[in-house]
Motif scaffolding. Structure first.
Motif, mmCIF file in Angstrom:
data_model
loop_
_atom_site.group_PDB
_atom_site.id
_atom_site.type_symbol
_atom_site.label_atom_id
_atom_site.label_comp_id
_atom_site.label_asym_id
_atom_site.label_seq_id
_atom_site.Cartn_x
_atom_site.Cartn_y
_atom_site.Cartn_z
ATOM 1 N N LEU A 160 -33.889 43.286 -24.126
ATOM 2 C CA LEU A 160 -33.373 42.648 -21.915
ATOM 3 C C LEU A 160 -34.143 43.673 -21.114
ATOM 4 O O LEU A 160 -33.977 42.381 -20.005
ATOM 5 C CB LEU A 160 -31.652 42.854 -22.601
ATOM 6 C CG LEU A 160 -30.643 41.819 -23.209
ATOM 7 C CD1 LEU A 160 -29.312 41.654 -23.292
ATOM 8 C CD2 LEU A 160 -31.082 39.983 -22.050
ATOM 9 N N PHE A 161 -33.908 44.643 -21.409
ATOM 10 C CA PHE A 161 -34.255 46.217 -21.001
ATOM 11 C C PHE A 161 -35.860 45.392 -20.342
ATOM 12 O O PHE A 161 -36.470 45.599 -19.193
ATOM 13 C CB PHE A 161 -34.851 47.602 -21.625
ATOM 14 C CG PHE A 161 -34.950 48.644 -21.089
ATOM 15 C CD1 PHE A 161 -34.317 48.672 -19.617
ATOM 16 C CD2 PHE A 161 -35.929 49.416 -21.173
ATOM 17 C CE1 PHE A 161 -34.765 49.698 -18.888
ATOM 18 C CE2 PHE A 161 -36.419 49.924 -20.824
ATOM 19 C CZ PHE A 161 -36.228 50.718 -19.265
ATOM 20 N N VAL A 162 -36.355 45.169 -22.025
ATOM 21 C CA VAL A 162 -38.146 45.515 -21.751
ATOM 22 C C VAL A 162 -38.435 44.126 -20.209
ATOM 23 O O VAL A 162 -39.118 43.835 -19.536
ATOM 24 C CB VAL A 162 -38.705 44.906 -23.020
ATOM 25 C CG1 VAL A 162 -39.552 44.204 -22.721
ATOM 26 C CG2 VAL A 162 -38.698 45.988 -24.109
ATOM 27 N N MET A 163 -37.418 42.476 -20.852
ATOM 28 C CA MET A 163 -37.197 41.681 -19.901
ATOM 29 C C MET A 163 -37.201 42.121 -19.024
ATOM 30 O O MET A 163 -37.326 41.329 -17.592
ATOM 31 C CB MET A 163 -36.658 40.182 -20.463
ATOM 32 C CG MET A 163 -36.762 39.579 -21.403
ATOM 33 S SD MET A 163 -35.243 38.713 -22.326
ATOM 34 C CE MET A 163 -35.671 37.385 -21.103
ATOM 35 N N LYS A 168 -27.745 44.078 -32.382
ATOM 36 C CA LYS A 168 -27.233 44.345 -31.104
ATOM 37 C C LYS A 168 -28.582 44.886 -30.429
ATOM 38 O O LYS A 168 -28.986 44.897 -29.287
ATOM 39 C CB LYS A 168 -26.442 45.047 -30.470
ATOM 40 C CG LYS A 168 -25.389 43.422 -30.840
ATOM 41 C CD LYS A 168 -23.475 44.786 -30.620
ATOM 42 C CE LYS A 168 -22.647 43.948 -31.876
ATOM 43 N NZ LYS A 168 -21.481 44.167 -31.120
ATOM 44 N N VAL A 169 -28.916 46.559 -31.106
ATOM 45 C CA VAL A 169 -29.452 47.128 -30.354
ATOM 46 C C VAL A 169 -30.938 47.186 -29.884
ATOM 47 O O VAL A 169 -31.788 47.248 -28.925
ATOM 48 C CB VAL A 169 -30.184 48.333 -31.596
ATOM 49 C CG1 VAL A 169 -31.257 49.066 -31.422
ATOM 50 C CG2 VAL A 169 -29.050 49.564 -31.900
ATOM 51 N N TYR A 170 -31.994 45.369 -31.044
ATOM 52 C CA TYR A 170 -32.812 45.125 -30.672
ATOM 53 C C TYR A 170 -33.021 44.549 -29.478
ATOM 54 O O TYR A 170 -33.397 44.003 -28.876
ATOM 55 C CB TYR A 170 -33.120 43.955 -32.062
ATOM 56 C CG TYR A 170 -33.657 45.238 -32.844
ATOM 57 C CD1 TYR A 170 -35.036 45.988 -32.992
ATOM 58 C CD2 TYR A 170 -33.383 44.694 -34.055
ATOM 59 C CE1 TYR A 170 -35.098 46.875 -34.394
ATOM 60 C CE2 TYR A 170 -33.528 45.920 -35.354
ATOM 61 C CZ TYR A 170 -34.746 46.688 -34.903
ATOM 62 O OH TYR A 170 -35.453 47.429 -36.121
ATOM 63 N N ILE A 171 -31.470 44.027 -29.317
ATOM 64 C CA ILE A 171 -31.005 43.143 -28.457
ATOM 65 C C ILE A 171 -31.433 43.421 -26.425
ATOM 66 O O ILE A 171 -32.138 42.997 -25.569
ATOM 67 C CB ILE A 171 -30.192 41.842 -28.302
ATOM 68 C CG1 ILE A 171 -29.930 41.098 -29.610
ATOM 69 C CG2 ILE A 171 -29.259 41.001 -27.466
ATOM 70 C CD1 ILE A 171 -28.466 40.303 -29.971
ATOM 71 N N PHE A 172 -30.737 44.554 -26.690
ATOM 72 C CA PHE A 172 -30.949 45.405 -25.754
ATOM 73 C C PHE A 172 -31.747 45.903 -25.422
ATOM 74 O O PHE A 172 -32.692 45.972 -23.691
ATOM 75 C CB PHE A 172 -29.561 46.842 -26.002
ATOM 76 C CG PHE A 172 -28.432 46.308 -25.401
ATOM 77 C CD1 PHE A 172 -28.019 46.057 -24.238
ATOM 78 C CD2 PHE A 172 -27.656 46.054 -26.711
ATOM 79 C CE1 PHE A 172 -26.524 45.163 -24.044
ATOM 80 C CE2 PHE A 172 -25.813 46.059 -27.048
ATOM 81 C CZ PHE A 172 -25.794 45.830 -25.637
ATOM 82 N N ILE A 173 -32.751 45.902 -26.333
ATOM 83 C CA ILE A 173 -34.446 46.696 -26.310
ATOM 84 C C ILE A 173 -35.142 45.473 -25.905
ATOM 85 O O ILE A 173 -35.813 45.561 -24.540
ATOM 86 C CB ILE A 173 -35.045 47.192 -27.404
ATOM 87 C CG1 ILE A 173 -34.079 48.964 -27.577
ATOM 88 C CG2 ILE A 173 -36.480 47.372 -27.129
ATOM 89 C CD1 ILE A 173 -35.227 48.564 -28.993
#
Lengths: 263, 288
Positions: free
Chosen positions: A184-187, A177-182
């Motif tokens: 999504l933030f970058v995207m 989830k942490v990697y996904i949030f990172i």
């Protein structure tokens, strides 16, 4: 027809969510008083409960809080699978209980608005729907009824969306989830950057124009010559119902894949 | 009738954990599921309780798939190391939740067990020590109205006194309710006398599936001078060897035929379940 288990689980979700909501509302009242008190220089005399209430939009706040609670499914899933409850029952009970709470929340918000003298005993004043579509039908009663229906449908769709998004995230481990949030933030940052650059490019400007037209279509925009308030509400209803159906089916498909994670 | 486990396969990260596991559980028996660390016991029990999914195969309860079926899942309770109960909830409240979801719950029995084990039911689940978490889950396992109780490492963190008490209560419960228990544990010696049937899982496969009595009837230690022992054991299924000074021992699993002549220098003894388990799993390890 619901089975005994489905009724038990729905009751559990309903009561549990109400309890969480009550806890959140206590914090809501506290913060509604705390911030005015702080910004008024810690003067108790300047603190007005009435003015705090006047500025509190109960309907949207409840919709956000309920959707916030709906985001978190995994802990409930853990408890229920430990107690021999199937994923199908879990999904069904969750949808029914949150729908009931969402509708109940909005009805309460309307009653609060009707009772609140600061809102001139009207819920229509603060309704975006009523401002944009509230004069479409010739009858005021019909417009108000459709406005009420739209509030109930749209907040339910937001809640269903929250259930679906929450259930998707429930499939992943904390680390993932942490990697996904990172990601999504970058995207998001790249997307904003792209949009700002795109306006300088003719081809992209056309694409944005097309997107804008599509958005107008989905909200029932009738053109510059049609007065705001008289826009056709059919498309917003269709879009809301379709989104609701997609979220409903999507959350079922995702929850069928729920499993106990190794973390 | 009972539980049928059919062709269950499961891999994690391309590593095969269970390969084509098949067995049946009859109602009203105590089963042992034994295997070394990483053998796939917990994975198998989690699949049977529908907590995780198998890659293929099916688990049937009275002919119906347990996968996503309330009726079947309500007949199963899996007590495992994993803590799936809400940390902030009191034990007495969890009893109520168990009643809500399973349809009934024996409060008197649960409170009686809590007293015997010294568990404070007003305590929050998250505040309990590892041992008391196990005790709490065991109490639920013994009182819940499910017919099939899966106990995965039930004595984790329990001291000798509590283990002894648990075994007594388990047997008492079994006699009174005729529920089906399947116990997965590393402390084989302690549970041998309780078990009626045993499954030994090794490298994702069931290598032994039989009544404990029948299995142990075929487990021997042949001891004596090495040459005599080896001559006697020729053609038998030797699963392990041991030397103690000049005495050599072969662990054999299988029937000894009557035509075999036993030299005066060689003795034949029965093997206990733990020895059988150790030798069998070591042999499988060597084979791999």
């Amino acid at each position: 027809m619901m089975t005994k288990k489905e009724i038990s689980v729905t009751n559990y979700f309903f009561k549990n969510t109400l309890r969480k909501l009550g806890y959140m509302l206590v914090w809501l009242v506290f913060s509604s008083l705390f911030f005015p008190w702080v910004f008024n220089g810690f003067e108790v005399e300047n603190l007005s409960v009435n003015s705090a209430l006047k500025n509190t939009e109960v309907g949207p706040i409840l919709a956000i809080l309920i959707s916030g609670i709906a985001l978190f499914s995994y802990n409930d899933f853990k408890l229920l699978i430990q107690n021999g409850i199937s994923r199908k029952t879990f999904w069904k009970a969750r949808i029914l209980s949150f729908l009931a709470i969402s509708i109940l929340g909005q009805l309460i918000a309307i009653v609060v608005a009707l009772l609140n003298p600061y809102t001139h005993h009207s819920w229509q004043e603060n309704s975006l729907y009523m401002q944009v579509y509230g004069k479409y039908f010739g009858s005021t009663a019909m417009n108000s009824f459709m406005g009420l229906c739209f509030i109930l449908i749209s907040t339910s769709v937001v809640m269903l969306g929250a259930i679906m998004v929450g259930s998707i995230f429930s499939l992943f481990t904390k680390k993932a989830k942490v990697y996904i949030f990172i990601g999504l933030f970058v995207m998001g940052v790249v997307f904003i950057n792209w949009i700002s650059m795109a306006t300088q490019n003719d081809h992209m400007r056309n694409a944005i124009k097309n997107a804008d037209s599509f958005l107008h279509f989905t909200i029932g925009y009738g053109g510059a010559n049609i007065q705001v308030g008289k826009w056709n509400p059919a498309m917003p209803f269709v879009v809301a119902i379709l989104t609701g159906v997609v979220c409903l089916l999507g959350s079922y498909a995702v929850m069928k894949r729920f499993k106990i994670k190794n973390e | 009738m009972g539980i049928e486990v059919k062709n269950i396969q499961k891999s994690f990260n391309k590593k095969k954990i269970l390969s084509d596991v098949n067995f049946e559980l009859e109602p009203g028996k105590i089963y042992g599921l034994l295997g070394r660390n990483g053998a796939g016991k917990s994975t198998l029990l989690s699949i049977m309780a529908n907590r995780i999914f198998s890659d293929s195969g099916n688990v049937l309860l009275d002919g119906k798939s347990v996968f996503d079926l309330d009726e079947a899942l309500g007949q199963i309770y899996l007590m495992s190391e994993r803590n799936l109960y809400p940390e902030g909830t009191k034990i007495e409240k969890i009893f109520k939740l168990t009643e809500l979801f399973y349809g009934s719950f024996n409060y008197d029995y649960a409170n009686e067990l809590a007293d015997k084990f010294g568990l404070d039911v007003k305590q929050k689940f998250g505040k309990l020590s590892t041992g008391y978490r196990s005790i709490f889950k065991l109490i639920i396992a013994l009182t819940v109205p499910a017919r099939y109780i899966f106990l995965d490492e039930p004595i984790l963190g329990l001291d000798a006194n509590h283990r002894e008490l648990f075994y007594r209560e388990l047997l008492d419960n079994y006699v009174k309710t005729q529920k089906t228990f399947i116990i997965s544990t590393h402390l084989i010696e302690e549970i041998t006398n309780i078990l009626e049937h045993v499954f030994i899982l090794c490298h994702g496969e069931i290598v032994i599936d039989g009544d404990v009595e029948d299995v142990l009837k075929k487990a021997y230690l042949i001891a004596g001078p090495q040459k005599d022992v080896d001559d006697y054991c020729r053609g038998l299924n030797i699963i392990g060897k041991e030397n103690l000074g000049s005495i050599h021992g072969n662990y054999v699993y299988g029937n000894l035929d009557d035509n075999r002549i036993l030299p005066d220098t060689v003795s034949v003894e029965r093997m206990d379940l733990q020895k059988l388990f150790v030798n069998l799993t070591n042999m499988e390890e060597t084979k791999k």
